[in-house]
Design a protein around this motif. Structure first.
Motif, PDB file in Angstrom:
ATOM      1  N   LYS A  34       0.815  -1.212   0.000  1.00 13.05           N
ATOM      2  CA  LYS A  34       0.000   0.000   0.000  1.00 13.05           C
ATOM      3  C   LYS A  34       0.847   1.259   0.000  1.00 13.05           C
ATOM      4  O   LYS A  34       0.451   2.288  -0.572  1.00 13.05           O
ATOM      5  N   SER A  35       2.014   1.189   0.617  1.00 11.44           N
ATOM      6  CA  SER A  35       2.891   2.356   0.678  1.00 11.44           C
ATOM      7  C   SER A  35       3.828   2.442  -0.520  1.00 11.44           C
ATOM      8  O   SER A  35       4.619   3.387  -0.617  1.00 11.44           O
ATOM      9  N   GLY A  36       3.759   1.463  -1.432  1.00 15.18           N
ATOM     10  CA  GLY A  36       4.576   1.488  -2.628  1.00 15.18           C
ATOM     11  C   GLY A  36       6.018   1.085  -2.422  1.00 15.18           C
ATOM     12  O   GLY A  36       6.855   1.281  -3.310  1.00 15.18           O
ATOM     13  N   GLN A  37       6.335   0.491  -1.272  1.00 11.30           N
ATOM     14  CA  GLN A  37       7.721   0.106  -0.994  1.00 11.30           C
ATOM     15  C   GLN A  37       8.103  -1.211  -1.654  1.00 11.30           C
ATOM     16  O   GLN A  37       9.293  -1.492  -1.827  1.00 11.30           O
ATOM     17  N   ILE A  38       7.121  -2.039  -1.976  1.00 12.51           N
ATOM     18  CA  ILE A  38       7.357  -3.229  -2.785  1.00 12.51           C
ATOM     19  C   ILE A  38       6.258  -3.297  -3.847  1.00 12.51           C
ATOM     20  O   ILE A  38       5.200  -2.669  -3.702  1.00 12.51           O
ATOM     21  N   SER A  39       6.530  -4.036  -4.909  1.00  6.70           N
ATOM     22  CA  SER A  39       5.548  -4.203  -5.982  1.00  6.70           C
ATOM     23  C   SER A  39       5.727  -5.579  -6.597  1.00  6.70           C
ATOM     24  O   SER A  39       6.659  -6.314  -6.245  1.00  6.70           O
ATOM     25  N   ASP A  40       4.827  -5.913  -7.485  1.00  4.84           N
ATOM     26  CA  ASP A  40       4.902  -7.184  -8.226  1.00  4.84           C
ATOM     27  C   ASP A  40       4.771  -8.412  -7.330  1.00  4.84           C
ATOM     28  O   ASP A  40       5.199  -9.506  -7.714  1.00  4.84           O
ATOM     29  N   VAL A  41       4.195  -8.237  -6.144  1.00  6.81           N
ATOM     30  CA  VAL A  41       3.908  -9.380  -5.284  1.00  6.81           C
ATOM     31  C   VAL A  41       2.464  -9.290  -4.810  1.00  6.81           C
ATOM     32  O   VAL A  41       1.831  -8.237  -4.879  1.00  6.81           O
ATOM     33  N   VAL A  42       1.966 -10.416  -4.320  1.00  7.40           N
ATOM     34  CA  VAL A  42       0.589 -10.513  -3.832  1.00  7.40           C
ATOM     35  C   VAL A  42       0.612 -11.166  -2.457  1.00  7.40           C
ATOM     36  O   VAL A  42       1.323 -12.158  -2.250  1.00  7.40           O
ATOM     37  N   VAL A  43      -0.147 -10.616  -1.527  1.00  8.17           N
ATOM     38  CA  VAL A  43      -0.310 -11.226  -0.206  1.00  8.17           C
ATOM     39  C   VAL A  43      -1.652 -11.956  -0.202  1.00  8.17           C
ATOM     40  O   VAL A  43      -2.702 -11.331  -0.384  1.00  8.17           O
ATOM     41  N   LEU A  44      -1.618 -13.270  -0.018  1.00  7.85           N
ATOM     42  CA  LEU A  44      -2.855 -14.061  -0.030  1.00  7.85           C
ATOM     43  C   LEU A  44      -3.529 -13.992   1.337  1.00  7.85           C
ATOM     44  O   LEU A  44      -2.861 -13.998   2.372  1.00  7.85           O
ATOM     45  N   ASP A  45      -4.864 -13.944   1.337  1.00  7.38           N
ATOM     46  CA  ASP A  45      -5.602 -13.843   2.610  1.00  7.38           C
ATOM     47  C   ASP A  45      -5.973 -15.199   3.179  1.00  7.38           C
ATOM     48  O   ASP A  45      -6.856 -15.314   4.030  1.00  7.38           O
ATOM     49  N   ASP A  46      -5.276 -16.245   2.712  1.00  4.37           N
ATOM     50  CA  ASP A  46      -5.440 -17.586   3.271  1.00  4.37           C
ATOM     51  C   ASP A  46      -4.468 -17.712   4.453  1.00  4.37           C
ATOM     52  O   ASP A  46      -3.300 -18.040   4.277  1.00  4.37           O
ATOM     53  N   LEU A  47      -4.961 -17.428   5.663  1.00  6.55           N
ATOM     54  CA  LEU A  47      -4.086 -17.426   6.841  1.00  6.55           C
ATOM     55  C   LEU A  47      -3.933 -18.840   7.389  1.00  6.55           C
ATOM     56  O   LEU A  47      -4.919 -19.515   7.669  1.00  6.55           O
ATOM     57  N   LEU A  48      -2.683 -19.254   7.549  1.00  7.17           N
ATOM     58  CA  LEU A  48      -2.412 -20.580   8.106  1.00  7.17           C
ATOM     59  C   LEU A  48      -2.694 -20.611   9.602  1.00  7.17           C
ATOM     60  O   LEU A  48      -3.097 -21.631  10.150  1.00  7.17           O
ATOM     61  N   ALA A  49      -2.491 -19.481  10.272  1.00  5.77           N
ATOM     62  CA  ALA A  49      -2.731 -19.390  11.712  1.00  5.77           C
ATOM     63  C   ALA A  49      -2.897 -17.928  12.087  1.00  5.77           C
ATOM     64  O   ALA A  49      -2.325 -17.041  11.454  1.00  5.77           O
ATOM     65  N   THR A  50      -3.699 -17.697  13.116  1.00 10.05           N
ATOM     66  CA  THR A  50      -3.777 -16.366  13.717  1.00 10.05           C
ATOM     67  C   THR A  50      -2.720 -16.284  14.804  1.00 10.05           C
ATOM     68  O   THR A  50      -2.547 -17.214  15.585  1.00 10.05           O
ATOM     69  N   ILE A  51      -1.994 -15.182  14.824  1.00  3.52           N
ATOM     70  CA  ILE A  51      -0.937 -15.030  15.815  1.00  3.52           C
ATOM     71  C   ILE A  51      -1.129 -13.708  16.558  1.00  3.52           C
ATOM     72  O   ILE A  51      -1.825 -12.808  16.090  1.00  3.52           O
ATOM     73  N   THR A  52      -0.517 -13.616  17.727  1.00  6.44           N
ATOM     74  CA  THR A  52      -0.446 -12.352  18.445  1.00  6.44           C
ATOM     75  C   THR A  52       1.026 -12.013  18.651  1.00  6.44           C
ATOM     76  O   THR A  52       1.883 -12.904  18.711  1.00  6.44           O
ATOM     77  N   GLN A  53       1.300 -10.724  18.741  1.00  9.35           N
ATOM     78  CA  GLN A  53       2.672 -10.258  18.896  1.00  9.35           C
ATOM     79  C   GLN A  53       2.749  -9.262  20.042  1.00  9.35           C
ATOM     80  O   GLN A  53       1.739  -8.676  20.432  1.00  9.35           O
ATOM     81  N   SER A  54       3.961  -9.090  20.570  1.00  2.36           N
ATOM     82  CA  SER A  54       4.111  -8.168  21.689  1.00  2.36           C
ATOM     83  C   SER A  54       5.574  -7.812  21.903  1.00  2.36           C
ATOM     84  O   SER A  54       6.440  -8.093  21.065  1.00  2.36           O
ATOM     85  N   VAL A  55       5.822  -7.216  23.052  1.00  2.00           N
ATOM     86  CA  VAL A  55       7.163  -6.820  23.481  1.00  2.00           C
ATOM     87  C   VAL A  55       7.712  -7.879  24.431  1.00  2.00           C
ATOM     88  O   VAL A  55       6.964  -8.448  25.233  1.00  2.00           O
ATOM     89  N   ALA A  56       9.002  -8.161  24.327  1.00  2.00           N
ATOM     90  CA  ALA A  56       9.671  -9.075  25.257  1.00  2.00           C
ATOM     91  C   ALA A  56      10.552  -8.257  26.201  1.00  2.00           C
ATOM     92  O   ALA A  56      11.192  -7.281  25.790  1.00  2.00           O
ATOM     93  N   VAL A  57      10.581  -8.667  27.474  1.00  2.00           N
ATOM     94  CA  VAL A  57      11.278  -7.913  28.520  1.00  2.00           C
ATOM     95  C   VAL A  57      12.360  -8.793  29.152  1.00  2.00           C
ATOM     96  O   VAL A  57      12.197 -10.017  29.293  1.00  2.00           O
TER      97      VAL A  57
END
Length: 268
Positions: free
Chosen positions: A203-226
């Motif tokens: 969307k920001s134009g930083q890469i092109s000529d690729v496609v991100v598929l919406d077939d998600l293998l898994a839902t993940i969560t992310q965070s900060v490690a301390v």
């Protein structure tokens, strides 16, 4: 009435003392006095990226900067390839890691660091070349060459969930920039990566000529490690994350960087 007032005043005083003691606790175990030392990759847009002028920017940079302000600490960022971030945290080089760290069962159970509650919900997705119509989802990647960021979890999740011997060749890269460059150049067939990051790059134009598929293998969560040696800091940040999830602060930041809303019901 007077008794209730005295009890309330005593409770307020206790809370202030407890809060001050807690702040003192996490300050005592910092890598550098008064400083929140943050490890980040600088190569995982838009979580953590390096601008053309060499400055750091991204969702994680904003999160860490906001945490520093909330905790009364000055954030100081150190860039390192993602594969070296968790070992660096374990060795005491950083107070926290802010670089889209996926909350896997192994990491949550680790005694080497403390992985906090979710600050975003994401997914494991395929990014492929725009002209490669053979790859339409995870059920079509067998026999293909997979690429991923070294030290990340997306390829691990993929290899665990795909049929045995489905993907027999994988290549790893220091960061997303190198990963997607090799994808575009045809050295790999697809990238096992997160869903939000590559969409932002497109969307920001930083890469092109690729496609991100919406077939998600898994839902993940992310965070900060301390750092495991500073549990008071982990508690203070987790409390702040809970407040920011409730008041919409994290949601607003996610919409700013990713242009997406988050279903927090998927966060565990």
């Amino acid at each position: 009435m007077i008794q209730r007032f005295l009890m309330a005043a005593a409770g307020l005083a206790l809370a202030m003392v407890t809060g001050a003691a807690s702040a003192q606790d996490y300050r005592e175990a910092l890598v550098e006095d008064g400083v929140l030392t943050v490890g980040t990759s600088g190569s995982a847009p838009p979580f953590s990226m390096t601008t053309p002028t060499g400055d750091l920017a991204g969702f994680d940079v904003d999160v860490a900067t906001m945490l520093g302000e909330a905790l009364g600490l000055e954030p100081s960022f150190e860039k390192l390839d993602f594969a070296g971030l968790l070992p660096g945290l374990t060795s005491g080089r950083f107070d926290i890691i802010a670089s889209g760290v996926t909350r896997t069962p192994e990491r949550l159970a680790s005694e080497d660091f403390i992985l906090l509650s979710p600050y975003i919900v994401n997914g494991v997705a395929i990014t492929r070349r725009a002209g490669d119509d053979e790859i339409t989802g995870w059920d079509t990647v067998c026999g293909k060459v997979m690429g991923a960021v070294r030290g990340g979890t997306f390829q691990k999740i993929a290899l665990e969930q795909l049929p045995a011997d489905c993907v027999t060749e994988t290549r790893e890269y220091p960061g997303a920039t190198e990963l997607f460059l090799d994808l575009r150049n045809g050295r790999i067939d697809f990238a096992a990566h997160d869903f939000l990051g590559p969409n932002y790059l497109l969307k920001s134009g930083q890469i092109s000529d690729v496609v991100v598929l919406d077939d998600l293998l898994a839902t993940i969560t992310q965070s900060v490690a301390v750092n495991a040696g500073n549990e008071p800091l982990a508690n203070a940040i987790d409390t702040q994350f809970a407040a920011w999830r409730d008041d919409g602060t994290l949601q607003a930041l996610i919409e700013e960087w990713f242009g997406a809303s988050i279903d927090w019901s998927a966060a565990e």
